[in-house]
Design an enzyme around this catalytic site. Structure first.
Site, PDB file in Angstrom:
ATOM      1  N   LYS A 115       0.806  -1.199   0.000  1.00 26.32           N
ATOM      2  CA  LYS A 115       0.000   0.000   0.000  1.00 26.32           C
ATOM      3  C   LYS A 115       0.851   1.265   0.000  1.00 26.32           C
ATOM      4  O   LYS A 115       0.397   2.346  -0.374  1.00 26.32           O
ATOM      5  CB  LYS A 115      -0.870   0.034   1.270  1.00 26.32           C
ATOM      6  CG  LYS A 115      -1.884  -1.058   1.388  1.00 26.32           C
ATOM      7  CD  LYS A 115      -2.652  -0.888   2.728  1.00 26.32           C
ATOM      8  CE  LYS A 115      -3.572  -2.032   2.985  1.00 26.32           C
ATOM      9  NZ  LYS A 115      -4.170  -1.960   4.352  1.00 26.32           N
ATOM     10  N   GLY A 116       2.065   1.163   0.517  1.00 27.89           N
ATOM     11  CA  GLY A 116       2.832   2.347   0.889  1.00 27.89           C
ATOM     12  C   GLY A 116       3.033   3.385  -0.197  1.00 27.89           C
ATOM     13  O   GLY A 116       3.162   4.571   0.089  1.00 27.89           O
ATOM     14  N   GLU A 154       8.083   2.726  -5.420  1.00 27.52           N
ATOM     15  CA  GLU A 154       7.992   2.258  -4.030  1.00 27.52           C
ATOM     16  C   GLU A 154       8.085   3.452  -3.081  1.00 27.52           C
ATOM     17  O   GLU A 154       8.709   4.464  -3.414  1.00 27.52           O
ATOM     18  CB  GLU A 154       9.167   1.319  -3.724  1.00 27.52           C
ATOM     19  CG  GLU A 154       8.862  -0.161  -3.851  1.00 27.52           C
ATOM     20  CD  GLU A 154       8.110  -0.716  -2.648  1.00 27.52           C
ATOM     21  OE1 GLU A 154       7.336   0.020  -2.004  1.00 27.52           O
ATOM     22  OE2 GLU A 154       8.298  -1.905  -2.360  1.00 27.52           O
ATOM     23  N   ASP A 158      14.299  -0.567   2.355  1.00 29.25           N
ATOM     24  CA  ASP A 158      14.915  -0.761   3.667  1.00 29.25           C
ATOM     25  C   ASP A 158      16.014  -1.822   3.495  1.00 29.25           C
ATOM     26  O   ASP A 158      17.136  -1.490   3.103  1.00 29.25           O
ATOM     27  CB  ASP A 158      13.771  -1.187   4.606  1.00 29.25           C
ATOM     28  CG  ASP A 158      14.138  -1.226   6.058  1.00 29.25           C
ATOM     29  OD1 ASP A 158      15.335  -1.272   6.365  1.00 29.25           O
ATOM     30  OD2 ASP A 158      13.241  -1.237   6.907  1.00 29.25           O
ATOM     31  N   LYS A 191      16.862   3.814   2.983  1.00 31.51           N
ATOM     32  CA  LYS A 191      17.648   3.732   4.219  1.00 31.51           C
ATOM     33  C   LYS A 191      18.906   2.918   3.915  1.00 31.51           C
ATOM     34  O   LYS A 191      18.906   1.698   4.091  1.00 31.51           O
ATOM     35  CB  LYS A 191      16.849   3.014   5.309  1.00 31.51           C
ATOM     36  CG  LYS A 191      15.733   3.803   5.952  1.00 31.51           C
ATOM     37  CD  LYS A 191      15.106   2.947   7.051  1.00 31.51           C
ATOM     38  CE  LYS A 191      14.021   3.682   7.788  1.00 31.51           C
ATOM     39  NZ  LYS A 191      13.349   2.796   8.777  1.00 31.51           N
ATOM     40  N   ASP A 246       3.203   3.616   7.056  1.00 33.88           N
ATOM     41  CA  ASP A 246       2.332   3.416   8.218  1.00 33.88           C
ATOM     42  C   ASP A 246       3.078   2.879   9.432  1.00 33.88           C
ATOM     43  O   ASP A 246       4.185   2.341   9.321  1.00 33.88           O
ATOM     44  CB  ASP A 246       1.233   2.410   7.873  1.00 33.88           C
ATOM     45  CG  ASP A 246       1.759   0.976   7.784  1.00 33.88           C
ATOM     46  OD1 ASP A 246       2.765   0.752   7.080  1.00 33.88           O
ATOM     47  OD2 ASP A 246       1.181   0.099   8.447  1.00 33.88           O
ATOM     48  N   ARG A 296      -0.716   6.858   7.690  1.00 37.63           N
ATOM     49  CA  ARG A 296      -0.343   6.845   6.266  1.00 37.63           C
ATOM     50  C   ARG A 296      -0.640   8.168   5.563  1.00 37.63           C
ATOM     51  O   ARG A 296       0.023   8.515   4.587  1.00 37.63           O
ATOM     52  CB  ARG A 296      -1.112   5.753   5.509  1.00 37.63           C
ATOM     53  CG  ARG A 296      -0.599   4.354   5.692  1.00 37.63           C
ATOM     54  CD  ARG A 296      -1.139   3.459   4.578  1.00 37.63           C
ATOM     55  NE  ARG A 296      -1.089   2.052   4.926  1.00 37.63           N
ATOM     56  CZ  ARG A 296      -0.044   1.257   4.709  1.00 37.63           C
ATOM     57  NH1 ARG A 296       1.050   1.751   4.168  1.00 37.63           N
ATOM     58  NH2 ARG A 296      -0.078  -0.023   5.043  1.00 37.63           N
TER      59      ARG A 296
HETATM   60  C1  PRP Z   1       7.335  -1.703   2.980  1.00 38.21           C
HETATM   61  C2  PRP Z   1       7.664  -0.875   1.758  1.00 38.21           C
HETATM   62  C3  PRP Z   1       8.412  -1.819   0.884  1.00 38.21           C
HETATM   63  C4  PRP Z   1       9.113  -2.711   1.882  1.00 38.21           C
HETATM   64  C5  PRP Z   1      10.537  -2.282   2.003  1.00 38.21           C
HETATM   65  O1  PRP Z   1       6.175  -2.404   2.750  1.00 38.21           O
HETATM   66  O2  PRP Z   1       6.502  -0.382   1.136  1.00 38.21           O
HETATM   67  O3  PRP Z   1       7.544  -2.569   0.058  1.00 38.21           O
HETATM   68  O4  PRP Z   1       8.454  -2.576   3.139  1.00 38.21           O
HETATM   69  O5  PRP Z   1      11.241  -3.094   2.910  1.00 38.21           O
HETATM   70  P1  PRP Z   1      12.491  -3.980   2.488  1.00 38.21           P
HETATM   71  O6  PRP Z   1      13.393  -3.138   1.650  1.00 38.21           O
HETATM   72  O7  PRP Z   1      13.112  -4.338   3.829  1.00 38.21           O
HETATM   73  O8  PRP Z   1      11.984  -5.199   1.767  1.00 38.21           O
HETATM   74  P2  PRP Z   1       5.281  -3.032   3.919  1.00 38.21           P
HETATM   75  O9  PRP Z   1       5.574  -4.511   4.011  1.00 38.21           O
HETATM   76  O10 PRP Z   1       5.447  -2.240   5.172  1.00 38.21           O
HETATM   77  O11 PRP Z   1       3.799  -2.906   3.337  1.00 38.21           O
HETATM   78  P3  PRP Z   1       2.924  -1.591   3.002  1.00 38.21           P
HETATM   79  O12 PRP Z   1       3.557  -0.936   1.804  1.00 38.21           O
HETATM   80  O13 PRP Z   1       1.583  -2.171   2.683  1.00 38.21           O
HETATM   81  O14 PRP Z   1       2.919  -0.703   4.221  1.00 38.21           O
END
Ligand code: PRP
Length: 181
Positions: A45-46, A101, A105, A133, A161, A167
């Protein structure tokens, strides 16, 4: 501007986000000026707010589609721990694909996603992320367009979120530690 009581401090203000998105949209529009069939893929969703602001400023023809991904458990520990829970509706074969995206992370999610999309034979495949990051990276992935590099703190807002809250804040804020401890 009033800051939400759960926010320790603003990491990237609304004005700075919007100015950077203008730059990113101009850069992407210039880079794709000669290409047809751009498909912008937002990762739910992000990315929904960033995608919305970014795509409305593109001056090249484009389609918008979505994917949703999920990690097994709280954090992905291997690239195999990510799975697709909603796939694209469009066929991206021979099309130029730009993945959007909210944050990178560890990099596992984008790494997995780029590998999946590459097997579908797009004409080109690039990525655009609002936040990175670098200190958290576990897998080296190419990111073509980056909004901001940020430190390793828990950020919410502008699509990101905490337990599905915050969000829709218009800025990127650092959460107060007492909120998640
Ligand atoms: C978050 C973000 C990326 C992912 C990044 O999604 O939107 O898709 O984490 O993390 P990484 O680099 O460690 O893989 P999340 O799982 O929080 O879902 P959301 O977008 O629905 O909040």
């Amino acid at each position: 501007m009033d800051i939400h009581p759960d926010i320790e401090r603003v990491i990237v203000s609304q004005q700075v986000i919007q100015a950077r998105i203008n730059e990113l949209a101009a850069q992407i529009s210039a880079d794709y000026a000669e290409n047809g069939q751009l498909v912008v893929v937002g990762i739910l969703k992000g990315a929904f707010i960033f995608l919305s602001d970014l795509t409305r400023r593109l001056t090249v023809p484009h389609r918008v589609d979505f994917m949703a991904l999920s990690s097994y458990g709280q954090t992905a520990t291997t690239s195999g721990a990510v799975r697709i829970i909603m796939d694209l509706r469009v066929n991206v074969e021979a099309r130029h694909v730009l993945v959007v995206e909210d944050i990178v992370d560890t990099g596992y999610t984008l790494h997995y996603l780029l590998n999946v999309l590459r097997t579908r034979n797009p004409a080109s495949l690039r990525s655009c992320v609002l936040l990175s990051k670098p200190d958290r990276r576990k897998v080296d992935i190419p990111i073509d367009y980056v909004g901001f590099e940020i430190p390793d703190v828990w950020v919410v807002g502008y699509g990101l979120d905490y337990a599905e809250t915050h969000r829709t804040l218009p800025y990127i804020g650092m959460l107060k530690p007492e909120v998640y401890k």
